[in-house]
Design a protein around this motif. Structure first.
Motif, PDB file in Angstrom:
ATOM      1  N   ALA A 106     -97.678 -21.235  45.654  1.00 14.25           N
ATOM      2  CA  ALA A 106     -97.254 -22.364  46.487  1.00 14.25           C
ATOM      3  C   ALA A 106     -97.315 -23.689  45.733  1.00 14.25           C
ATOM      4  O   ALA A 106     -96.505 -24.578  45.965  1.00 14.25           O
ATOM      5  CB  ALA A 106     -98.122 -22.432  47.733  1.00 14.25           C
ATOM      6  N   ARG A 107     -98.296 -23.827  44.874  1.00 13.65           N
ATOM      7  CA  ARG A 107     -98.467 -25.108  44.185  1.00 13.65           C
ATOM      8  C   ARG A 107     -98.740 -24.877  42.693  1.00 13.65           C
ATOM      9  O   ARG A 107     -99.874 -24.858  42.241  1.00 13.65           O
ATOM     10  CB  ARG A 107     -99.625 -25.889  44.808  1.00 13.65           C
ATOM     11  N   GLU A 108     -97.686 -24.631  41.963  1.00 13.90           N
ATOM     12  CA  GLU A 108     -97.817 -24.357  40.539  1.00 13.90           C
ATOM     13  C   GLU A 108     -98.381 -25.562  39.786  1.00 13.90           C
ATOM     14  O   GLU A 108     -99.005 -25.416  38.726  1.00 13.90           O
ATOM     15  CB  GLU A 108     -96.458 -23.988  39.960  1.00 13.90           C
ATOM     16  N   ALA A 109     -98.198 -26.736  40.354  1.00 13.67           N
ATOM     17  CA  ALA A 109     -98.670 -27.937  39.657  1.00 13.67           C
ATOM     18  C   ALA A 109    -100.191 -28.001  39.597  1.00 13.67           C
ATOM     19  O   ALA A 109    -100.766 -28.750  38.799  1.00 13.67           O
ATOM     20  CB  ALA A 109     -98.139 -29.190  40.350  1.00 13.67           C
ATOM     21  N   TYR A 110    -100.834 -27.210  40.445  1.00 14.76           N
ATOM     22  CA  TYR A 110    -102.293 -27.265  40.491  1.00 14.76           C
ATOM     23  C   TYR A 110    -102.943 -26.059  39.817  1.00 14.76           C
ATOM     24  O   TYR A 110    -104.091 -25.717  40.077  1.00 14.76           O
ATOM     25  CB  TYR A 110    -102.780 -27.337  41.932  1.00 14.76           C
ATOM     26  N   VAL A 111    -102.199 -25.378  38.925  1.00 14.38           N
ATOM     27  CA  VAL A 111    -102.733 -24.203  38.251  1.00 14.38           C
ATOM     28  C   VAL A 111    -103.993 -24.551  37.447  1.00 14.38           C
ATOM     29  O   VAL A 111    -105.020 -23.848  37.509  1.00 14.38           O
ATOM     30  CB  VAL A 111    -101.669 -23.573  37.332  1.00 14.38           C
ATOM     31  N   THR A 112    -103.906 -25.620  36.714  1.00 14.58           N
ATOM     32  CA  THR A 112    -105.053 -26.011  35.891  1.00 14.58           C
ATOM     33  C   THR A 112    -106.279 -26.299  36.756  1.00 14.58           C
ATOM     34  O   THR A 112    -107.416 -25.902  36.423  1.00 14.58           O
ATOM     35  CB  THR A 112    -104.710 -27.253  35.058  1.00 14.58           C
ATOM     36  N   GLN A 113    -106.020 -26.992  37.866  1.00 21.71           N
ATOM     37  CA  GLN A 113    -107.118 -27.307  38.771  1.00 21.71           C
ATOM     38  C   GLN A 113    -107.741 -26.040  39.370  1.00 21.71           C
ATOM     39  O   GLN A 113    -108.973 -25.938  39.500  1.00 21.71           O
ATOM     40  CB  GLN A 113    -106.619 -28.220  39.887  1.00 21.71           C
ATOM     41  N   LEU A 114    -106.896 -25.057  39.722  1.00 23.91           N
ATOM     42  CA  LEU A 114    -107.404 -23.808  40.286  1.00 23.91           C
ATOM     43  C   LEU A 114    -108.209 -23.025  39.245  1.00 23.91           C
ATOM     44  O   LEU A 114    -109.222 -22.403  39.570  1.00 23.91           O
ATOM     45  CB  LEU A 114    -106.242 -22.959  40.797  1.00 23.91           C
ATOM     46  N   GLU A 115    -107.737 -23.038  37.978  1.00 22.42           N
ATOM     47  CA  GLU A 115    -108.492 -22.343  36.935  1.00 22.42           C
ATOM     48  C   GLU A 115    -109.859 -22.995  36.733  1.00 22.42           C
ATOM     49  O   GLU A 115    -110.874 -22.309  36.531  1.00 22.42           O
ATOM     50  CB  GLU A 115    -107.700 -22.356  35.628  1.00 22.42           C
ATOM     51  N   SER A 116    -109.858 -24.338  36.791  1.00 22.99           N
ATOM     52  CA  SER A 116    -111.133 -25.037  36.656  1.00 22.99           C
ATOM     53  C   SER A 116    -112.080 -24.662  37.808  1.00 22.99           C
ATOM     54  O   SER A 116    -113.283 -24.452  37.604  1.00 22.99           O
ATOM     55  CB  SER A 116    -110.895 -26.544  36.635  1.00 22.99           C
TER      56      SER A 116
END
Length: 606
Positions: A400-410
């Motif tokens: 849904a929100r590919e822009a927040y991939v880095t945030q989700l990994e963190s």
């Protein structure tokens, strides 16, 4: 007047019973030293009017509606008291004190009466679920009684058993004091591990909820926490930890209502019933109203009515695994672990709190603990299921929100670090619990388990240094008289003082432990018998010089010691037995003495 009327009604019942049914002989005599419970032979009397007293039974001991019973101990769900009687004798001259434990923690009240062979009431003990610990016959969460049965003496035990809700059972387990302590230790470890698991799952789920704001984790946290609280109250452990003044029945109904509410809430959230099956979701939402009803009834003191509601809501909770199975098979939802977890827990609860209560399944240790074991298994499976749910949520948010991939990994790394930290905390807690399990809670000395474990290290040490090993058994003289006169508070002060005196004289290389009620054991290296004897004498004199203050009263005490010395260490039990033989000789010689073990022929001449 009400008490007199009830007593007269009890007399009438017994007289009518005697005329219609005739006399009922006493049950077969049981040898308390040879049995593990009272299932061998006992009798049951249903007090339908709750008016029969011990006085009426003793006045007409064999003229009543006594039913001969063996084995089957569940009387079903009853609202009236049940009388139970059984005969005990003792063929063991070395063991006269025994523990009678009612094997179900649920009874509201048990009155135990001990009657001699002449029909004279010798003593009576009363257990009340809501009474403080210091007013109970034995300081234990459940109904436990201490009895003295002398060799050659015969007693008839009368027990009036009353339950507020749930099943009523008529079985007493028979223990020696040492065996009962070991049994309680195992049971404490079982329940302690279960409570720790519940609280840990609840805490971790709450952390996840705070991190990702997924309501399912909050309802799961509430479910695991209320499961722990309900189990504590049903098995009477709540009073041990939080309410020493007793275990009110209202507590169990209060947490029962909250648990029911939390279980349906979690099922609705996890299965997403409002989206998948809206009608079923609304039905579950309306059925959740039973939870507050149970809570209110428990708070207002209507325990029996609350208990009825709790039993009626049980089948509602049992619909959850079948509903999950339907969603798994028909709707192709990934809820297999959830379904398996609820089937396991539902089966366990049905066995312990359903089929066992009405007598359809045998009352035995396995069925007594199925609830807690099933609950732990369920919570573990649900925890794994919630772990998979975390992955599902992560995948959905990734899409849904590919822009927040880095945030989700963190966030994933942060969550993994938190899990590792909590796992480390659990290891620390486990190490602390292991230490506590090897330590006597009163004296802070080693307990018997630790003593036997450390014995092996001591054996290696004396063999390596070619020293003699002294096994010393210490027993406080006339300790029972201290307990009888000053109570357990005074006895505890004496135990602590003696322990401190002993500990002040033993070396760091010695092993000092409390291995029984008033018994201590020491393993010490020595050069010869005289050195061992002098060491024992120093211990004896140190205790004899103590002045113990109990309630502003100065108390003197003494110890008797037995010592066994050897160069080649043997089995620790054998060494303790020989030290015990020597200690018993000290008792025979007038107490406050030290005796070195010698072979039987020589020792008898001392």
């Amino acid at each position: 007047m009400d008490k007199l009327a009830r007593r007269l009604l009890g007399w009438c019942i017994l007289l009518i019973s005697a005329g219609v049914y005739g006399a009922s002989p006493l049950p077969e005599r049981l040898d308390i030293s040879q049995i593990s419970n009272t299932d061998g032979a006992y009798q049951i009397l249903h007090d339908l009017s709750a008016s029969i007293t011990i006085e009426t039974l003793l006045s007409h001991p064999d003229q009543s509606l006594w039913q001969d019973m063996q084995g089957d101990v569940s009387r079903g769900v009853l609202t009236h008291p049940v009388w139970m009687r059984f005969r005990l004798s003792n063929s063991d001259p070395n063991q006269t004190r025994y523990i009678l434990e009612h094997t179900d923690p649920g009874p509201y009240r048990i009155d135990l009466y001990i009657v001699d062979s002449q029909g004279v009431l010798v003593s009576e003990q009363h257990y009340h679920r809501e009474s403080p610990y210091w007013e109970r016959p034995f300081p234990n969460p459940g109904p436990v009684f201490s009895v003295e049965v002398d060799t050659g003496q015969e007693y008839v035990m009368y027990a009036r058993i009353q339950a507020t809700f749930g099943g009523l059972f008529s079985q007493f387990a028979v223990w020696t004091p040492n065996d009962f302590v070991r049994h309680e230790t195992r049971e404490t470890l079982l329940y302690g591990g279960a409570y720790t698991a519940f609280i840990l799952f609840s805490f971790l789920s709450l952390l996840v909820f705070l991190a990702i704001r997924e309501r399912t984790f909050l309802s799961y946290s509430a479910l695991t926490f209320t499961s722990c609280m309900l189990l504590m109250n049903l098995d009477a452990h709540w009073a041990v930890l939080f309410q020493s003044g007793g275990a009110p029945v209202g507590n169990a109904t209060f947490w029962g209502g909250i648990y029911y509410f939390a279980a349906l809430t979690f099922a609705r959230d996890y299965l997403k019933l409002d989206q998948v099956l809206p009608l079923v979701g609304k039905i579950y939402l309306s059925l959740m109203a039973f939870g507050p009803v149970i809570i209110v009834l428990g708070i207002l003191g209507y325990a029996e009515a609350a208990g009825v509601f709790m039993m009626l809501t049980g089948p509602i909770l049992l619909t959850i695994p079948f509903l999950a199975l339907y969603l798994c098979v028909v709707k192709k939802r990934q809820v297999k672990l959830f379904t398996l977890a609820w089937f396991i827990y539902g089966t366990a609860v049905l066995i312990q709190f359903g089929l066992r209560q009405v007598g359809l399944i045998e009352h035995q240790p396995l069925t007594i603990y199925t609830g807690v074991l099933g609950g732990v298994i369920e919570m573990c499976l649900l925890a794994v299921s919630m772990g998979f749910k975390i992955l599902d949520i992560k995948q959905q948010r990734d899409k849904a929100r590919e822009a927040y991939v880095t945030q989700l990994e963190s966030f994933s790394e942060q969550l993994e670090r938190q899990v590792k930290e909590k796992t480390w905390e659990l290891e620390v807690a486990r190490a602390q619990a292991e230490k506590e399990a090897r330590t006597d809670s009163l004296t802070r000395l080693y307990n018997r388990r630790a003593f036997e474990e450390l014995a092996g290290n001591k054996f290696s040490s004396v063999t390596r240094h070619r020293k003699m090993l002294a096994t010393i058994l210490v027993d406080i003289d006339k300790f029972k008289q201290v307990n009888d006169k000053l109570g357990h508070k005074g006895g505890d002060l004496v135990l602590k003082a003696v322990a401190e005196a002993l500990q002040s004289l033993v070396r760091e290389s010695d092993v000092l432990a409390r291995i029984g009620g008033e018994e201590f054991a020491i393993l010490a290296e020595t050069d010869d018998l005289n050195g061992a004897f002098q060491f024992c004498e120093r211990l004896r004199r140190a205790v004899a010089e103590l002045e113990i203050e109990v309630d502003k009263e100065k108390l003197k005490t003494s110890i008797s010691l037995g010592c066994y010395c050897c160069y080649a260490p043997q089995d620790i039990s054998l060494m303790l037995n020989k030290a015990d033989t020597a200690m018993y000789r000290s008792k025979q010689l007038g107490r406050n003495k030290t005796t070195l073990w010698q072979p039987e022929k020589r020792q008898s001449g001392i």
